[in-house]
Scaffold this active site. Structure first.
Site, mmCIF file in Angstrom:
data_model
loop_
_atom_site.group_PDB
_atom_site.id
_atom_site.type_symbol
_atom_site.label_atom_id
_atom_site.label_comp_id
_atom_site.label_asym_id
_atom_site.label_seq_id
_atom_site.Cartn_x
_atom_site.Cartn_y
_atom_site.Cartn_z
ATOM 1 N N HIS A 1 -2.533 8.629 4.253
ATOM 2 C CA HIS A 1 -1.359 9.445 4.599
ATOM 3 C C HIS A 1 -1.217 9.548 6.120
ATOM 4 O O HIS A 1 -0.110 9.455 6.667
ATOM 5 C CB HIS A 1 -1.486 10.856 4.031
ATOM 6 C CG HIS A 1 -1.597 10.935 2.539
ATOM 7 N ND1 HIS A 1 -2.761 11.281 1.881
ATOM 8 C CD2 HIS A 1 -0.675 10.714 1.574
ATOM 9 C CE1 HIS A 1 -2.546 11.286 0.584
ATOM 10 N NE2 HIS A 1 -1.299 10.938 0.356
ATOM 11 N N LYS B 1 0.469 0.820 -0.745
ATOM 12 C CA LYS B 1 -0.542 1.099 -1.784
ATOM 13 C C LYS B 1 0.146 1.290 -3.139
ATOM 14 O O LYS B 1 -0.311 0.808 -4.165
ATOM 15 C CB LYS B 1 -1.331 2.346 -1.370
ATOM 16 C CG LYS B 1 -1.949 3.160 -2.469
ATOM 17 C CD LYS B 1 -3.222 2.561 -2.939
ATOM 18 C CE LYS B 1 -4.033 3.391 -3.884
ATOM 19 N NZ LYS B 1 -3.370 4.306 -4.767
ATOM 20 N N GLN C 1 6.448 1.673 -6.360
ATOM 21 C CA GLN C 1 7.195 2.847 -5.878
ATOM 22 C C GLN C 1 7.974 2.498 -4.605
ATOM 23 O O GLN C 1 9.142 2.867 -4.455
ATOM 24 C CB GLN C 1 6.186 3.968 -5.598
ATOM 25 C CG GLN C 1 6.728 5.175 -4.884
ATOM 26 C CD GLN C 1 5.682 6.281 -4.793
ATOM 27 O OE1 GLN C 1 5.416 6.946 -5.770
ATOM 28 N NE2 GLN C 1 5.086 6.477 -3.628
ATOM 29 N N SER D 1 -5.966 9.836 -3.275
ATOM 30 C CA SER D 1 -6.355 11.216 -3.587
ATOM 31 C C SER D 1 -7.163 11.266 -4.879
ATOM 32 O O SER D 1 -7.939 12.194 -5.105
ATOM 33 C CB SER D 1 -5.107 12.091 -3.734
ATOM 34 O OG SER D 1 -4.276 11.935 -2.608
HETATM 35 P P1 AMP Z 1 0.874 10.450 -2.539
HETATM 36 O O1 AMP Z 1 0.441 11.707 -1.863
HETATM 37 O O2 AMP Z 1 -0.206 9.800 -3.341
HETATM 38 O O3 AMP Z 1 2.164 10.625 -3.297
HETATM 39 O O4 AMP Z 1 1.187 9.410 -1.380
HETATM 40 C C1 AMP Z 1 2.098 9.712 -0.356
HETATM 41 C C2 AMP Z 1 2.374 8.463 0.427
HETATM 42 O O5 AMP Z 1 1.166 7.974 1.000
HETATM 43 C C3 AMP Z 1 2.936 7.330 -0.440
HETATM 44 O O6 AMP Z 1 3.952 6.655 0.289
HETATM 45 C C4 AMP Z 1 1.734 6.461 -0.658
HETATM 46 O O7 AMP Z 1 2.050 5.108 -0.903
HETATM 47 C C5 AMP Z 1 1.012 6.606 0.674
HETATM 48 N N1 AMP Z 1 -0.409 6.240 0.538
HETATM 49 C C6 AMP Z 1 -1.277 6.674 -0.396
HETATM 50 N N2 AMP Z 1 -2.471 6.071 -0.242
HETATM 51 C C7 AMP Z 1 -2.350 5.236 0.810
HETATM 52 C C8 AMP Z 1 -3.222 4.313 1.466
HETATM 53 N N3 AMP Z 1 -4.484 4.132 1.055
HETATM 54 N N4 AMP Z 1 -2.754 3.618 2.523
HETATM 55 C C9 AMP Z 1 -1.474 3.781 2.951
HETATM 56 N N5 AMP Z 1 -0.596 4.629 2.370
HETATM 57 C C10 AMP Z 1 -1.017 5.344 1.317
#
Ligand code: AMP
Length: 277
Positions: free
Chosen positions: A35, A149, A153, A186
């Protein structure tokens, strides 16, 4: 850093700032360096950077982890502060879905919702687009930062923004990984220590598939076989595919730029990953 808890606080904050560019990073919290990498990219490109933290109920299936999804709010705010985020918006469910009808309104449907992850998570991407649409309406960013990742989406949201001609630039950011290759997520905290030890195998096996392609193999069946042979036996694969990077349709002959994409369970934890050929 401004901590905003209601739509009203957000509106007042936005009315009081002047900016030419606003970078927005929507998240569900439990923030990690993945993030943060999105936040840093936004800070590099935009005058103002905002983060939302909202665990969106409408994108979780009945048997998924909505209630147990981690919500370490104090840590999340500390990380945002350290990354010099300008504002964090932590809306309540009532802020996002003020009426029962608003929770049932889905602004977009697409065949892309039903492939890959969507085939196993009915309603998931409709819920993702629903919430991101509402977040974009509220924040009105010039730039939207998304992680590759969650590749499906990313593609779905990019298409949604293009189809609705929303005035926001969608930028995909590379996947941040642990030193052993495991994509930061997460949900990694659900892994038991013996599972964590083998978890990077998903990424490493995808790399083996890509290496086979680089050695001249263009038959997806052979590439998949190479991946399956190199995947730790604790994994139970949900899907493993070689797809076109834009249409997410399976390809018959591998080409550079195609995406190897997979979801697999380690015990009760579902991991996803993808790489480009
Ligand atoms: P989330 O909180 O899981 O909904 O993720 C929020 C954003 O962070 C989304 O755009 C995810 O694709 C991105 N994200 C989650 N994990 C990673 C990662 N390991 N590397 C880069 N972006 C990430």
């Amino acid at each position: 850093m401004q901590i905003l808890r209601t739509r009203l606080e957000l509106d007042q904050y936005l009315a009081g700032i002047s900016h030419r560019s606003l970078g927005f990073v929507p998240t569900m919290g439990a923030l990690h360096l993945g993030h943060i990498s999105l936040i840093l990219e936004s800070k590099k490109r935009c005058q103002v950077t905002g983060v939302s933290i909202f665990v969106n109920p409408t994108q979780f299936g009945a048997n998924e982890d909505f209630s147990k999804y981690p919500r370490p709010e104090a840590d999340d705010l500390k990380r945002c502060e350290q990354a010099q985020v300008d504002f964090v918006w932590l809306p309540s469910e009532a802020d996002i879905y003020p009426t029962p009808e608003s929770k049932k309104y889905f602004p977009h449907q697409s065949p892309l919702f039903d492939v890959l992850c969507g085939a196993f998570r009915p309603g998931h991407f409709a819920g993702v687009v629903q919430v991101v649409n509402l977040l974009l309406e509220a924040v009105v960013p010039s730039h939207l930062f998304l992680g590759e990742k969650d590749y499906q989406q990313f593609v779905i949201l990019k298409n949604f923004v293009a189809e609705k001609a929303l005035p926001v630039l969608v930028l995909g950011c590379p996947t941040l990984r642990e030193p052993d290759g495991l994509a930061l997520s997460s949900r990694n905290q659900y892994l038991q220590p013996p599972q964590r030890e083998v978890a990077a195998s998903l990424y490493l096996a995808l790399i083996c598939g890509r290496n086979k392609f680089k050695r001249g193999e263009t038959n997806p069946v052979e590439i998949m076989e190479e991946i399956t042979e190199n995947l730790d036996s604790q994994f139970i694969v949900q899907y493993l595919k070689l797809v076109d990077a834009e249409t997410l349709q399976e390809v018959n002959i591998a080409h550079p730029g195609n995406r190897l994409i997979a979801a697999a369970f380690l015990g009760g934890t579902r991991l996803i990953d993808n790489i480009s050929l």
